[in-house]
Scaffold this active site. Structure first.
Site, PDB file in Angstrom:
ATOM      1  N   HIS A 125       0.829  -1.207   0.000  1.00 54.27           N
ATOM      2  CA  HIS A 125       0.000   0.000   0.000  1.00 54.27           C
ATOM      3  C   HIS A 125       0.855   1.245   0.000  1.00 54.27           C
ATOM      4  O   HIS A 125       0.508   2.248  -0.623  1.00 54.27           O
ATOM      5  CB  HIS A 125      -0.932  -0.016   1.202  1.00 54.27           C
ATOM      6  CG  HIS A 125      -1.752  -1.252   1.259  1.00 54.27           C
ATOM      7  ND1 HIS A 125      -2.351  -1.707   2.385  1.00 54.27           N
ATOM      8  CD2 HIS A 125      -2.056  -2.129   0.277  1.00 54.27           C
ATOM      9  CE1 HIS A 125      -2.992  -2.827   2.113  1.00 54.27           C
ATOM     10  NE2 HIS A 125      -2.818  -3.099   0.848  1.00 54.27           N
ATOM     11  N   ASN A 144      -1.956  -4.544 -16.562  1.00 51.71           N
ATOM     12  CA  ASN A 144      -1.092  -5.148 -15.530  1.00 51.71           C
ATOM     13  C   ASN A 144      -1.584  -6.553 -15.212  1.00 51.71           C
ATOM     14  O   ASN A 144      -0.813  -7.512 -15.161  1.00 51.71           O
ATOM     15  CB  ASN A 144      -1.117  -4.318 -14.249  1.00 51.71           C
ATOM     16  CG  ASN A 144      -0.778  -2.876 -14.492  1.00 51.71           C
ATOM     17  OD1 ASN A 144      -0.084  -2.564 -15.462  1.00 51.71           O
ATOM     18  ND2 ASN A 144      -1.275  -1.996 -13.653  1.00 51.71           N
ATOM     19  N   ASP A 145      -2.880  -6.649 -14.982  1.00 50.65           N
ATOM     20  CA  ASP A 145      -3.423  -7.974 -14.680  1.00 50.65           C
ATOM     21  C   ASP A 145      -3.506  -8.837 -15.934  1.00 50.65           C
ATOM     22  O   ASP A 145      -3.181 -10.027 -15.903  1.00 50.65           O
ATOM     23  CB  ASP A 145      -4.809  -7.849 -14.036  1.00 50.65           C
ATOM     24  CG  ASP A 145      -4.698  -7.654 -12.540  1.00 50.65           C
ATOM     25  OD1 ASP A 145      -3.962  -8.434 -11.910  1.00 50.65           O
ATOM     26  OD2 ASP A 145      -5.309  -6.721 -12.004  1.00 50.65           O
ATOM     27  N   CYS A 172      -5.429   0.914 -19.674  1.00 51.82           N
ATOM     28  CA  CYS A 172      -5.051   1.705 -18.497  1.00 51.82           C
ATOM     29  C   CYS A 172      -4.008   1.038 -17.599  1.00 51.82           C
ATOM     30  O   CYS A 172      -3.826   1.448 -16.468  1.00 51.82           O
ATOM     31  CB  CYS A 172      -6.287   2.062 -17.677  1.00 51.82           C
ATOM     32  SG  CYS A 172      -7.094   0.649 -16.928  1.00 51.82           S
TER      33      CYS A 172
HETATM   34  C1  PEP Z   1      -4.397  -3.290 -14.271  1.00 53.34           C
HETATM   35  O1  PEP Z   1      -4.497  -4.407 -13.780  1.00 53.34           O
HETATM   36  O2  PEP Z   1      -3.796  -3.056 -15.334  1.00 53.34           O
HETATM   37  C2  PEP Z   1      -4.983  -2.127 -13.612  1.00 53.34           C
HETATM   38  C3  PEP Z   1      -5.023  -0.956 -14.204  1.00 53.34           C
HETATM   39  O3  PEP Z   1      -5.456  -2.275 -12.363  1.00 53.34           O
HETATM   40  P1  PEP Z   1      -4.542  -2.459 -11.059  1.00 53.34           P
HETATM   41  O4  PEP Z   1      -3.126  -2.159 -11.457  1.00 53.34           O
HETATM   42  O5  PEP Z   1      -5.076  -1.524 -10.052  1.00 53.34           O
HETATM   43  O6  PEP Z   1      -4.765  -3.900 -10.731  1.00 53.34           O
HETATM   44 MG    MG Z   2      -5.967  -4.783 -12.270  1.00 54.34          MG
END
Ligand code: PEP
Ligand code: MG
Length: 747
Positions: free
Chosen positions: A363, A628-629, A676
């Site tokens: 965090h 990212n995920d 994003c």
């Molecule tokens: C992602 O997974 O790309 C995303 C934008 O969400 P977070 O990084 O908050 O999981």
């Molecule tokens: Mg994500």
């Protein structure tokens, strides 16, 4: 414990202190000390080995070994018996040193004459300084009392070292906390900063390691432990504690009431230590013991005990966390670890943040990113090395920290900062210009946000809107669940600050790495693939509904954009969407103003959604790729795991081909699409995304300038050709070809 040895070690400590009280150079003092210890312990040899650098020990003084070896004999950490003591932090006691496993023969010292060996570490909490050794010709094991006595002496030496007793004078030991130190950690947030150290928890300085009157010291420690117990009991009786906080405090109470702990400290005092030194000795010993333990639970308890020892030291010395020191200009916060709420309190006044612990997804890292503070984590010993006010350079790009740097290093670093500032100036000049490529394609650049503190960046960066508002940050920085009214006020302020620009509010994305302090964490074998994000929201919709109500009220007649994280199949989206519709209906029937328009979108973060039925693409108002995920699941590589998180390239052609398919599916139904994830903010990656058809990218505010600068000088059709050619020639990644092409494009 025999009375004789108690008074012996007390006598030795007093002699030691008297020796140190006489003004003198570093080397003289070390020589006198070895003489004094050998004399008191009845051994032919006493030697002091000190660290010259992180893993080299040097013989710095000796009584009994050949003097010519002083400042010549060196060994690596772990090498020989001395190196073993240094590495493990544990004593080595043997009657037959040459026969001992790992013994290293050092002919220049004449050490082979001495058969018995006792070595103890010279260490302060979390900081290894050297090794103290006694040796004798007669083959014998040293008794427990002798080990204990030498340990106590080593402890005092460590304290004296801290106070600078051996610095100065020719050949004296290196000045502690004065030398330049470079620490290598992990990058938590890019950027470079120069500033002065500000310790989150300044270390307690012990000025009196040796005490004359043990009985007074025993009274002091008993009283302090009594106070500590009361304060822990008080904490425990607070009503607002949840189960987990209670469990931690119960562990504190157990330690605070431990008879063994107090008894050991009293024994240390009887040996001649002051109450403060006794606390610290126990703290060091516990650390060394537990550092060898692989069990995570026990290591947690180590930090409980550490924390408790610090509290006890603060009671004894009267030194609170607030030492009265003034925060320096350009403060760089240094801490073992820090919670998100505390970090947020420091806010933007920090120039940088350096942590001993932490993880990329912690965090604190999330908040540091939101505040755009360069962050280096996992340095392991910054808190042991740094003092308030020390000059510090934080290289968040490389994950490197320079403490008290040489001027040449500082100068080079300043050049880097100046270059970055120069680039920022150039980017700022692009702020009012659109991100249009030379082939005339317009790319919408939005920013990611999560805190009120992010919103000023909307003006400064030139972003068109907020493409991702991570609402969980507001939940993470609180110690209890926020109320609906509170959230509604906050979301309204976000919309006010956006001045009519679109803000895509992502509903609570918790679970996996994001665990709310006030919600019971699930014990899951694989949290990234577990009960997280919209899965939690759908199964336990209470919080989701409250959040949706807050969003609807905040919009109060303005347009509202909501998106759901980790939608994996169409039905999940249908269910999530129907929650929005139901809440809209409810709010309306309660007489609240409903938003002017409502967009409901899905984040595509698992490959499965790319293959969802056409009806999904028709139903959703937009798709936002959470790269990212999505990348972590596409490559089966944990985004939090340092060993694999950088292993696969985003420009890997399999991944780009997959992303192209997502673009095509959205195009079929005319579904607006954006990206994003972090990659949207990396210029080359952003270029590739634009080349394969993404027209909206959302990124960290600081990335808007660099991405725009690159997009404005390229032709996307050419970039697409380059990607296609890389695929045709069977390349794994389009990166080398894209880089080569970009070099030929020029500025
Ligand atoms: C992602 O997974 O790309 C995303 C934008 O969400 P977070 O990084 O908050 O999981
Ligand atoms: Mg994500």
């Amino acid at each position: 414990m025999p009375e004789r040895s108690e008074s012996d070690s007390r006598k030795l400590l007093r002699r030691l202190r008297d020796t140190l009280a006489v003004p003198g150079g570093g080397q003289d003092r070390l020589d006198q000390i070895t003489h004094l210890i050998a004399d008191s312990m009845g051994t032919e040899v006493c030697s002091i080995y000190l660290f010259r650098d992180e893993d080299t020990l040097e013989l710095c003084a000796t009584q009994g070994l050949k003097k010519a070896a002083v400042h010549k004999t060196r060994m690596k950490l772990g090498e020989g018996l001395v190196g073993r003591v240094a590495r493990t932090g544990q004593p080595v006691n043997t009657a037959d040193a040459p026969g001992e496993k790992g013994f290293r023969y050092m002919p220049e010292t004449g050490e082979e004459l001495f058969s018995s060996f006792l070595g103890v570490p010279i260490q302060r909490v979390g900081e290894k300084l050297g090794v103290l050794v006694v040796q004798s010709k007669t083959a014998r094991q040293f008794s427990d009392d002798e080990i204990y006595a030498l340990d106590v002496v080593a402890m005092v030496l460590a304290e004296m070292t801290e106070l600078g007793a051996f610095t100065g004078g020719e050949g004296g030991m290196m000045a502690l906390h004065k030398q330049p130190v470079m620490l290598r950690g992990t990058s938590g947030q890019e950027g470079a900063a120069e500033g002065r150290v500000w310790l989150h928890e300044p270390r307690v300085v012990i000025t009196n390691p040796v005490a004359d009157d043990p009985l007074t010291e025993i009274d002091r420690i008993r009283e302090a432990v009594g106070q500590l117990r009361v304060s822990v009991d008080d904490l425990l009786s607070a009503e607002s504690l949840d189960k987990d906080q209670k469990a931690v405090l119960e562990a504190y109470r157990m330690f605070a009431h431990s008879r063994g702990w107090l008894r050991r400290m009293e024994e240390d005092i009887m040996r001649g230590l002051s109450a403060e030194a006794a606390v610290e000795k126990e703290q060091s010993a516990a650390r060394s013991r537990l550092e060898q333990v692989p069990d995570a639970y026990l290591r947690e308890r180590l930090s409980d005990l550490d924390d408790l020892s610090n509290r006890l030291l603060r009671i004894l010395t009267g030194q609170g966390k607030d030492t009265g020191a003034e925060m320096p200009e350009n403060p760089v916060l240094v801490a073992r670890n820090i919670g998100p709420a505390e970090l947020l309190e420091y806010g933007r006044k920090l120039k940088g943040l350096v942590l001993d612990e932490g993880s990329v997804g912690s965090h604190a890292a999330v908040v540091a990113r939101a505040l755009a503070i360069p962050l280096v984590i996992n340095t392991e010993r910054i808190t042991a090395e740094a003092l308030n006010g020390d000059q510090i350079l934080v290289d968040g790009d490389q994950g490197i920290v320079h403490l008290r740097p040489e001027e040449t290093v500082a100068r080079a670093f300043r050049d880097k900062i100046a270059m970055q500032a120069e680039a920022q100036k150039r980017y700022a000049s692009l702020r009012g210009l659109p991100a249009i490529t030379i082939c005339g394609t317009s790319i919408a650049l939005h920013m990611n946000a999560g805190l009120m503190a992010d919103l000023p960046s909307l003006e400064n960066s030139g972003a068109e809107g907020v493409g991702l508002f991570r609402t969980e940050l507001q939940f993470l920085v609180r110690s209890k669940m926020p109320q609906r009214a509170e959230l509604a006020r906050l979301y309204a302020r976000v919309m006010d600050a956006a001045k009519g620009r679109r803000v895509a509010f992502r509903t609570l994305d918790i679970g996996s790495d994001k665990v709310l302090p006030y919600m019971k964490p699930q014990d899951e074998p694989n949290p990234a693939m577990g009960w997280r994000a919209v899965r939690v929201g759908l199964d336990k919709p209470g919080v989701l509904r409250m959040q949706l109500q807050a969003l609807i009220r905040a919009a109060a007649g303005r347009p509202l954009t909501v998106m759901f994280p980790l939608i994996t199949e169409m039905t999940e989206f249908q269910q999530a969407r129907s929650h929005v519709l139901r809440e809209l209906h409810r709010e309306k029937s309660l007489g609240h103003r409903v938003p002017e328009t409502v967009e409901i979108g899905a984040m595509m973060e698992t490959p499965s959604l790319a293959f969802a039925p056409r009806a999904f693409f028709e139903l959703t108002d937009f798709v936002s790729v959470g790269g990212n995920d999505l990348k972590q699941f596409f490559f089966a590589a944990d985004r939090e795991n340092e060993l694999v998180r950088r292993r696969y390239d985003t420009l890997n052609l399999s991944f780009l081909t997959f992303l192209e398919q997502i673009v095509a599916r959205c195009a079929e139904t005319g579904t607006p699409l954006s990206f994003c994830g972090e990659d949207a903010g990396r210029p080359i990656e952003a270029l590739a995304l634009a080349a394969i058809g993404f027209r909206t990218l959302s990124m960290r505010p600081a990335s808007v300038g660099p991405v725009k600068a690159l997009l404005r000088r390229v032709n996307l059709a050419e970039a697409r050709d380059v990607i296609n050619r890389s695929r045709d020639v069977g390349a794994e990644s389009a990166r080398p070809h894209l880089m080569e092409w970009l070099a030929s494009v020029g500025d």
